[in-house]
Every structure is written in structure tokens, then in C-alpha cells.
Design an enzyme around this catalytic site. Structure first.
Site, PDB file in Angstrom:
ATOM      1  N   GLU A  28       0.825  -1.207   0.000  1.00  0.00           N
ATOM      2  CA  GLU A  28       0.000   0.000   0.000  1.00  0.00           C
ATOM      3  C   GLU A  28       0.862   1.262   0.000  1.00  0.00           C
ATOM      4  OE1 GLU A  28      -3.162   0.388  -0.416  1.00  0.00           O
ATOM      5  OE2 GLU A  28      -3.914  -1.645  -0.098  1.00  0.00           O
ATOM      6  N   ASP A  37      -7.117   7.546  -5.155  1.00  0.00           N
ATOM      7  CA  ASP A  37      -6.328   6.436  -5.696  1.00  0.00           C
ATOM      8  C   ASP A  37      -6.559   6.310  -7.203  1.00  0.00           C
ATOM      9  OD1 ASP A  37      -8.737   5.072  -6.079  1.00  0.00           O
ATOM     10  OD2 ASP A  37      -8.320   3.522  -4.594  1.00  0.00           O
TER      11      ASP A  37
END
Length: 156
Positions: A28, A37
């Protein structure tokens, strides 16, 4: 990080969460300021999306705690849909996948179905299908699924 949950978390779950932190954290990555994102979901820290909005900002320590707390929740979700004794490494790989695709997605997945049928190898192999975002194959997700599968298979 996990200490505040000891009253509701078994020793096995603590071990699984510890292993999962080592998988999730590097894949991550850490970003202390909220950002959209690759598919536009507002995200912060180590991929946290729950309740996050643009403008949110955290310290590394807060992000570390947030990840530990989240993984305790995800471990419980995985344990609910894939109960029974499973080696810690395999369960940690499931928790990592669930953290990325959601507990609901995980519980409805072929990964969970095969695990519950006793097909451990098939369950691990099924992780590879979860390498898309926004309908497109993502190289980073492919690498992550391959790593999760390798950890999963190492527990056979």
C-alpha cells in the site's frame, strides 16, 4: 498498535495481523495526506478508505495505528467467512486480500469458496484473479496478488 484490542482478539489473530501488516504496508505504501487512488477513491495512510476525505492528514504513528486497527477488523471479517483452523500465513494472505477488496468481496470470492471447500491450493491460486482496478489489469496489483499467493502457498 494492536494492544488496545487484546480483549477481543485471540493470540492467533494477533499473530495473523502482525503478518498481514508486513504484507499490506509495503504494497500500500504510506501517504500521510489524503489523495484519490487510481480509481478515484479517497485514500490515506496505508490504503485506508473508510471515512477518509480530501484534506485529511495523519502522522506516521497515527497511520501505523490505523492500519493495525483496520487489520484487526479485516481479520475478524475473514475469520467469519472462512472459519476453522488455517495456518497463520495463509490467513494473513487472505486478510491482505480482504483489506484490498473488502470483506464482502473476499467472502463472495472464489478464494473464500475454495478455502471453505478444503481446496487450499485452489484458494491461493484464485487470488491471482484480483489484479484489476477500474476494469484494467494493474501491474502493482498483479505483483501484490503474486506475493499473497506465494505466502498462501507457503502455508500448505
Amino acid at each position: 498498535m494492536i494492544q488496545k484490542h487484546r480483549g477481543k482478539v485471540t493470540g492467533a489473530a494477533v499473530a495473523v495481523v502482525g503478518l498481514a501488516v508486513g504484507i499490506v504496508g509495503p504494497f500500500e505504501g504510506l501517504r500521510t495526506k489524503a489523495y484519490p487512488d487510481i480509481v478515484g477513491v479517497i485514500t490515506v495512510c496505508y490504503g485506508e478508505t473508510r471515512g477518509v476525505k480530501i484534506g485529511d492528514s495523519y502522522t506516521k504513528e497515527q497511520c501505523d495505528e490505523m492500519l493495525g486497527d483496520a487489520l484487526v477488523d479485516f481479520e475478524a471479517g475473514v475469520r467469519n467467512c472462512v472459519p476453522g483452523e488455517i495456518p497463520d500465513k495463509r490467513r494473513a494472505s487472505y486478510v491482505s486480500l480482504a483489506y484490498n477488496i473488502g470483506v464482502g468481496g473476499f467472502c463472495r470470492s472464489t478464494v473464500a469458496r475454495k478455502a471453505n471447500e478444503g481446496d487450499a491450493r485452489g484458494s491461493c491460486d484464485a487470488m491471482l484473479a484480483w489484479n484489476k482496478a477500474g476494469g484494467r489489469v494493474v501491474a502493482g496489483l498483479t505483483r501484490r496478488r503474486e506475493a499473497e499467493r506465494k505466502i498462501c502457498l507457503s502455508a500448505l
